[in-house]
Design an enzyme around this catalytic site. Sequence first.
Site, PDB file in Angstrom:
ATOM      1  N   ASP A 176     -14.032   0.118   0.528  1.00 54.51           N
ATOM      2  CA  ASP A 176     -13.980  -1.216  -0.078  1.00 54.51           C
ATOM      3  C   ASP A 176     -14.867  -2.212   0.659  1.00 54.51           C
ATOM      4  OD1 ASP A 176     -12.303  -1.330   2.178  1.00 54.51           O
ATOM      5  OD2 ASP A 176     -11.116  -2.954   1.307  1.00 54.51           O
ATOM      6  N   ARG A 204       0.851  -1.200   0.000  1.00 50.95           N
ATOM      7  CA  ARG A 204       0.000   0.000   0.000  1.00 50.95           C
ATOM      8  C   ARG A 204       0.875   1.233   0.000  1.00 50.95           C
ATOM      9  NH1 ARG A 204      -5.140   0.331   3.994  1.00 50.95           N
ATOM     10  NH2 ARG A 204      -5.606  -1.633   2.932  1.00 50.95           N
ATOM     11  N   SER A 256      -8.518   0.480   0.672  1.00 47.11           N
ATOM     12  CA  SER A 256      -9.518   0.463   1.730  1.00 47.11           C
ATOM     13  C   SER A 256      -9.973   1.867   2.123  1.00 47.11           C
ATOM     14  CB  SER A 256      -8.981  -0.311   2.934  1.00 47.11           C
ATOM     15  OG  SER A 256      -9.999  -0.548   3.873  1.00 47.11           O
TER      16      SER A 256
END
Length: 622
Positions: free
Chosen positions: A334, A73, A175
């Site tokens: 998400d 990420r 996310s």
Amino acid sequence: MGDCGAPGDVNSNVLVARSTGDAQLDKAVWQWLSWDKNQKTKEQIESLLQDGKHQELRERLCCRLSFGTAGLRSAMGAGFCYINDLTVIQSTQGIYKYLERNFSDFKQRGFVVGYDTRGQVTSNCSSKKLAKLTAAVLLAKDVLVYFFSTYVPTPFVPYAVQQLGAVAGVMITASHNRKEDNGYKVYWENGAQITSPHDKEIIKCIEECVEPWNGSWNENRVDTSPLRQDPLRRICDSYMQDLTKICYHRELNVQSSLKFVHTSFHGVGHDYVQLAFKAFGFQPPIPVPEQKDPDPDFSTVKCPNPEEGESVLELSLRLAEKEGAKVVVATDPDADRLAVAEQQDNGCWKVFTGNELAALFGWWMFSCWKENCSPDADVRNVYMLATTVSSKILRAIALKEGFHFEETLPGFKWIGSRVKNLLDNGKEVLFAFEESIGFMCGTSVLDKDGVSAAVVIAEMATYLQGQGLTLAQKLLDIYETYGYHISKTSYFLCYDPPTIKRIFERLRNFEGPQCYPKCCGAYNILHVRDVTTGYDSSQLNHKSVLPVSRNSQMLTFTFQNGCVATLRTSGTEPKIKYYAEMCALPGLSDRGVLEEELQKLIEALIENFLEPAKNGLTWRSA
């Protein structure tokens, strides 16, 4: 992930007009300009080179992505440590290499690819495009790819991996992170996120094949290849059917007058939460119109994280008041996490913490199991799990009711793997959670799932309404029965890794070399656990029962007054988080005294151990 650039010959056709004077950096620049076919990110590197911004070039090109608590990420943009077309291609090539070594039937069993709705115009980067490039790498190597034809909740990928018998899967998502970020979340054949040693071995494989292969850039291959299958309908139908396994009061749901508002935070959740409510027999929840549809800019919220509470739930709370809805459910972008708010009798809203919701879910899932289990069912075969920084309320319930409770390291990847292990050994797992509003109800998905959690909380609220109770009232009842668990979690922002390291090293050598603190202000420390080094003073051999996790910082202090406090770095963001909880036995229920004691201890923890002014830390609310 290694040094500047990576091994391999530089394409001699690519000439860089201006040397940086640093051979290692020059090589990394040449590699980037040779390999990157995304014009926007290529121009970003060219522009930095032209402007002589060598330090920024170093930061972008001289380090690589590594697996944290939620996979890879980072911010979207140019560079080997950013999420972009090239780094996703490189990551997928590494995964292909690793899976080919481990599974002789990899190409036949296939690979699942899902994505959310993130995107960044300035880098010509979107989750769907990154997913198509992921698929392209695998299709070019004759791998069967299950590529979802539209955006899906993150839980659909691990669910699909298990349902389809695939060897692995990837979800392109960041996310609840800020809009600039994206990510690459990898699931193993067991339906759980990858853990060590897979993550480390995949990183090695990525480093072995950093130059894009022929066909890796062909993002349109996914539209034409006979090896691409769209699992959307099959997986969605199967998921909703499996969801009914944890629906226990359908007749109440069908008749319910309780109204719910749902916000999907500009993400993927709307359609799927609507279907989940239908599967449980509910009328659909009222959507927040401004947040219902995907928007990569998350334009109505300062931060797309429902965990931030009332400040980011403003639109949904106002709509609920207008519609007469007593409960708001919020899925993150998400749809793998869930926030819940309930209107109280005085008109104010209570936004539940992740730990409070876990108390409700734990009580509910066990109560439903007890009412519906077979006469010969053994409660000693039943398990619930939580990460070690989460509330110990499930432990208290387990002690009284007779089932098992286990802790894992922070991150649902550890929970998912442990749950699969328990299931394979004939155990029954009812519920698992992490305090950052991540919940796993049942075991259809071995990861946190905001879609299932949303509809389970709706059924719980409906059942309680029939008993004349609210969620908040039931929570107090749970604490009265099993003991008050008062917890507080927050964080400081720190963008300087050396500062973070210095803070934790100071604590490890607080009263001399390798000598941890014996007190924090006026509060005496009973035990110290350091998962980073594997030390635990509460164990006879002084070794931590939890696995050592050297890539992150995590220290836990158990105080003489019964408080447990943990300081740790985030696996996905530039944060130092703190978690503190006072656990009282049933009957010792002066909540006010417990809250006051906890607050004083947290203040001492911040002042003595984190020293925010001295270390330039920014508090969460600032």
